[in-house]
Design a protein around this motif. Structure first.
Motif, PDB file in Angstrom:
ATOM      1  N   LEU A 254      89.827  95.994  16.945  1.00 33.22           N
ATOM      2  CA  LEU A 254      90.783  95.626  15.865  1.00 33.22           C
ATOM      3  C   LEU A 254      92.119  96.071  15.082  1.00 33.22           C
ATOM      4  O   LEU A 254      91.389  97.029  14.710  1.00 33.22           O
ATOM      5  N   GLN A 507      90.916  87.722  15.390  1.00 33.84           N
ATOM      6  CA  GLN A 507      89.805  86.953  14.795  1.00 33.84           C
ATOM      7  C   GLN A 507      89.186  86.423  14.186  1.00 33.84           C
ATOM      8  O   GLN A 507      89.191  87.417  12.765  1.00 33.84           O
ATOM      9  N   TYR A 559      87.429  88.475  23.905  1.00 39.18           N
ATOM     10  CA  TYR A 559      87.778  88.153  22.125  1.00 39.18           C
ATOM     11  C   TYR A 559      87.854  86.821  21.858  1.00 39.18           C
ATOM     12  O   TYR A 559      88.112  86.423  23.397  1.00 39.18           O
TER      13      TYR A 559
END
Lengths: 862, 134
Positions: A254, A507, A559
């Motif tokens: 990320l 996320q 994801y």
């Protein structure tokens, strides 16, 4: 000296009192009335409307700040062509043009963004202002303006644009030619600033990306439990999907999100005058019976009507292998609420460093969709969560604290005063946890983390994009795009086609970001999907790329991404577009452009054959047999002349109703406060209904034994029984509504389209007029209005394609159209001249350079 | 005859001054002109001349600005203010009545000032229509 008689004194006092009674409302207005002298006098008041509406006349005029002379040519349809010999002059002239043609819209837009509508409208918009101030668009804009470095081209661009806007305002003011709407509303706009543009930029993002799906669907998730909820509302919709990125996918680490803290250190507390607006003078009050009260009330509804939230869109690119011209074709049509004036102002801009044709939004200096000499591009909204809701743990004894990461933390507080027309200022306190402002949304109090207020440098990204020469440079220009999450479609003169998803994608470890999250520190955002791993497609072997708000990726995308419920568009439009592209031979420019007016209903195309199969052997009444015959000959095209939509409108909803209604009763699912999560009746639409329509179709096609076709009490039902029951109910209901004679079922008898005025004044609307289509057709027709009882008006389209663009890089043809006009003056021939052209499915050619046949030209000198 | 002539001259002068001022948006000149006219010339006919001149000035200015679209502009303003169609005549009437109120306000103040001055014994050298009539 003679003694003045009492009678004479009374005479003088009476005269003065009468003069006062006349002059006070003349100067300051009274109640909701504007200053009458300013408003009614023939020289500068409302009577100038028709004079100001005259189309642009050729002439020479001064634009202070210009470095070199510049020209603006106007086509007879109002489209503008700007030519300058300096890049900053280009943006200065665009600002000038916007202000000359859209000043009222610009001012209302920045007021909406800044939370200062109440200052000129009154208490009707107070809640909207509070919401906007909580959300903090203005704070974010101020912060980002301070952070812009001097060598960032965006800074000079914003300043030049503001200078142009202000030059136009000074010119209009000194000539007593400010738009008449200001005289009616009783105020004048203040100077434009770069911060205003940055706030408007965020408002555009809010319209596209701010959503309340998480709290909305939490009502269902809480009642049903996770298993049932996942079955009904899966991540990947159950009906057929057309992701443009099918993998294989890479799981890259990320990337950190742009840093933001609450409250933003650079912002300071926004005051009532934050936008630098001019407050109407005098004792204004929205008194009962005031003549302008209706206008102000309607303006109070403005954010929910003409400027509401609805961001759909289509865009597709077809490579030369599939086109007649042998080079790529791009088509794009962004779907937003219709309004007069439109959100778009179309122009060609030409300077040493830039050459583009496209649509700008008044308030912003750059085009958002369009073409350059090297490529064309479009946009669609991406279906992934960028609005996260944190349920902060609080206690009654600690009203200003929240519990996070093992300890109680103080909430930051901002105290603001909101100026409200007709009453004293209202104090407003904004509370912020570490996640964002604490707000009440869908009956849920939560801290709202919204990507739209993250620091961003999007304007610089667009400036870079406008200078791109090839697909790689185009892609690179988007790498720092922050928000809103968008799909950028691309086709170029070299023969390349592409689609890139851009924008942050937060996320959250261990928790779905599409539902409310615990605020105790266990569900913090760990980063964003890196740009390199976001969905993309470049020159795919199938020779086309389609984005119509469908999920961009397959189920194995590594994801957290969109789900079937955090947005409610399920692939009907992309299904039709893909069918049309793949079933055609070599696509011509005209065929591609015609697709934008297509009204085939993909849901009907898939569901009706299943229904007809299910009815085999069923005993039918005379009316039912007629409907079956009608459906057998229907090509699923929801044209205004067609009859079948009258039935299908009911049937598509009843299939879900018959299947799910016993179950949500069984689970005890509650409605949200606005009561639009679940349908209120068997024929009503609802947010959950949109998802369930795809779910039930997928089950009928692939999982006919799904337990939810049976009843909660164990009574077994088959898909055939469900379809038959829905059919019988729908025929009965349609006959009751439209009569037994099928000729009375013509779609255009009840399906309408309306282009509402931005001011909410019905006399300035265009329509309603007979129309076709529905929210699932390529030529989408979406209702955004409610009836008096608060139920959605499903057959009054007030949103849809707000601009259509087609570019063929082989033939060099390009055309576009928007259902409005360039001018906001209702008396201008350019107020709504695009509407009939748009309704006929026709276009205006996108002319550039020497091809432009200007009917008037402004010669601007420094 | 002379009275009629002077009354006419006053009306034309009021109309011309008002109209010139309205060209640049100086609506308050309507009050001022009425006040000066009634202060300078006494009599009911003067008041009528001022009111007539005002209505002509405002009406002509409105027509000059809106041209053949006077009705359409009025309809549009009515739509904005009243959200109703076909109510343009209300806006026209309101505008003219408003102009008359401005002129009346000025006339009252001008007349009161004139009467006050006379009461205080200041020699009245002004020519009055009544005097001329006598």
């Amino acid at each position: 000296m003679k003694r003045v008689s009492f009678r004479r004194l009374l005479d003088v006092l009476g005269g003065l009192l009468f003069a006062l009674l006349v002059l006070v409302p003349s100067v300051t207005g009274l109640g909701a009335l504007p200053a009458l002298g300013t408003a009614l006098n023939p020289g500068t008041g409302v009577w100038r409307l028709s004079a100001d509406a005259r189309t642009a006349q050729s002439g020479e005029m001064a634009l202070p700040g210009l470095k070199n002379p510049a020209t603006v040519s106007f086509e007879d349809n109002g489209l503008a062509h700007v030519k300058t010999s300096d890049d900053q002059d280009l943006f200065r002239v665009i600002g000038y043009l916007h202000a000359r043609f859209r000043l009222v819209q610009m001012d209302l837009t920045r007021r909406q963004a800044n939370g200062t509508l109440s200052e000129v409208i009154g208490a009707a918009t107070l809640d909207v202002d509070k919401f906007q101030r909580d959300l903090g668009l203005r704070r974010a804009a101020e912060r980002d303006w301070v952070a812009l470095k001097d060598d960032n081209p965006a800074k000079a661009t914003l300043q030049s644009y503001s200078d142009g806007v202000n030059a136009a305002m000074h010119e209009l003011r000194s000539a007593n030619r400010m738009p008449t709407q200001f005289a009616v509303l009783g105020y004048e706009p203040a100077e434009w600033s770069p911060v205003d543009s940055l706030a408007v930029q965020r408002l555009v993002g809010q319209k596209i990306s701010f959503d309340s799906q998480a709290p909305l669907f939490s009502y269902a998730e809480k009642a049903m439990g996770q298993e049932a909820f996942k079955a009904w509302f899966p991540d990947v919709p159950e009906n057929k999907q057309h992701p443009y990125d099918k993998g294989p996918f890479k799981k890259l680490p990320l990337t950190p999100l742009p840093q933001r803290s609450f409250p933003d250190p650079g912002s300071g507390s926004a005051k009532a005058s934050a936008a630098g607006q001019t407050r109407p003078e005098g004792p204004l009050a929205l008194g009962a019976g005031s003549e302008l009260a209706p206008l102000l009330e309607r303006l109070g509804e403005l954010p929910n009507s003409g400027m509401g939230t609805m961001g759909h869109s289509n865009s597709w690119v077809v490579s030369g292998s599939r086109t007649e011209s042998g080079k790529p074709i791009l088509s794009a049509d962004p779907h937003l609420p219709h309004s007069l004036p439109s959100i778009w102002y179309q122009l060609e801009g030409h300077s040493p460093g830039y050459h583009f044709s496209g649509v700008t939004t008044p308030g912003l200096p750059v085009p958002l969709l369009g073409k350059t000499d090297d490529f064309s591009w479009g946009l669609t909204a991406s279906q992934r969560p960028t609005t996260l809701y944190y349920l902060e743990k609080t206690e009654q004894g600690r009203p200003d604290e929240f519990y996070s990461k093992g300890s109680w933390q103080p909430m930051a507080k901002l105290h603001e005063k909101i100026a409200v027309r007709g009453q004293s200022d209202v104090d407003h306190t904004i509370k912020l946890s570490s996640h964002g402002p604490v707000m009440e949304v869908e009956g849920l109090t939560a801290a709202v983390w919204w990507a739209g207020t993250l620091p961003n440098d999007n304007l610089n990204s667009i400036l870079k994009m406008l200078r791109a020469r090839n697909v790689q440079e185009f892609r690179d220009s988007l790498s720092n795009w922050v928000t809103p999450a968008l799909n950028f479609s691309y086709a170029d003169r070299h023969g390349d086609i592409a689609m890139f998803n851009a924008g942050v994608a937060p996320q959250v470890d261990g928790h779905p970001p599409t539902l409310p999250l615990p605020g105790d520190g266990t569900a913090e955002i760990t980063g964003s999907i890196p740009f390199e791993a976001l969905p993309s497609s470049v020159n795919p072997p199938e020779g086309y790329i389609v984005s119509a708000n469908q999920r961009e990726v397959t189920g194995d995308y590594p994801y957290q991404y969109s789900t079937s419920y955090n947005w409610v568009l399920h692939g009907w439009r992309d299904g039709e577009i893909v069918d049309r592209i793949t079933s055609a031979g070599k696509l011509s420019f005209a065929e591609t452009a015609a697709m934008q007016s297509d009204w085939h209903d993909n849901n009907a195309r898939q569901l009706v054959p299943l229904l007809l199969d299910a009815l085999t052997g069923e005993q039918l009444s005379g009316s039912e047999q007629q409907v079956v015959d009608m459906l057998r000959s229907w090509d699923f095209n929801a044209t205004p002349e067609s009859l079948a939509p009258a039935f299908f409108d009911s049937f598509k909803n009843r299939v879900s109703w018959v299947t799910f209604e016993p179950w949500w009763k069984h689970y005890g699912v509650k409605q949200n406060p606005g009561e639009y999560l679940l349908p209120k009746g068997p024929d009503a639409g609802a947010w959950a209904q949109e998802t369930l329509r795809g779910t039930v179709l997928g089950w009928i096609q692939h999982d006919p034994d799904n337990k939810y076709f049976s009843l909660p009490d164990g009574t077994k039902r088959t898909t055939t029984q469900v379809l038959r029951e829905a059919f019988h109910q729908s025929v009965k209901r349609t006959v009751e509504k439209f009569g037994a004679d099928l000729n009375g079922w013509r779609y255009d008898k009840y399906q309408r389209i309306l282009f509402p005025s931005l001011l909410g004044i019905s006399a300035l609307d265009v329509g309603p007029m007979p129309w076709g289509g529905n929210p699932r057709t390529i030529n989408t027709a979406v209702g955004t209005r409610d009836d008096d009882a608060g139920n959605p008006l499903s057959n009054l389209a007030t949103a849809g394609p707000t601009w259509r663009l087609n570019v063929d890089w082989g033939t060099g043809e390009a055309n576009s159209i928007f259902p409005a006009g360039q001018s906001e003056n209702p008396m201008s021939p350019w107020y709504a001249n695009g509407v009939p052209v748009w309704m006929r499915g026709q276009f205006w050619p996108v002319l550039e350079g020497d091809a432009v046949k200007g009917t008037a030209e402004w010669r601007l000198r420094p | 005859m002379r009275v009629v002539l002077i009354t006419g001259v006053i009306a034309v002068a009021v109309a011309a001054l008002d109209a010139a001022a309205l060209l640049v948006g100086w609506w308050w000149v309507t009050v001022l002109v009425a006040a000066v006219a009634v202060y300078r010339f006494a009599g009911k006919r003067v008041l009528l001349a001022v009111l007539a001149g005002t209505v002509v000035a405002w009406g002509a200015s409105m027509a000059a600005q809106a041209g053949s679209q006077l009705g359409a502009v009025a309809d549009l303003v009515a739509a904005m203010a009243l959200n109703g169609r076909g109510l343009g005549w209300v806006v026209i009437v309101v505008s003219l009545v408003y102009a008359l109120l401005l002129a009346l306000a000025g006339s009252w103040v001008g007349g009161a000032a004139r009467r006050l001055r006379r009461t205080e014994g200041v020699a009245e050298q002004e020519e009055t229509l009544e005097a001329q009539h006598v």
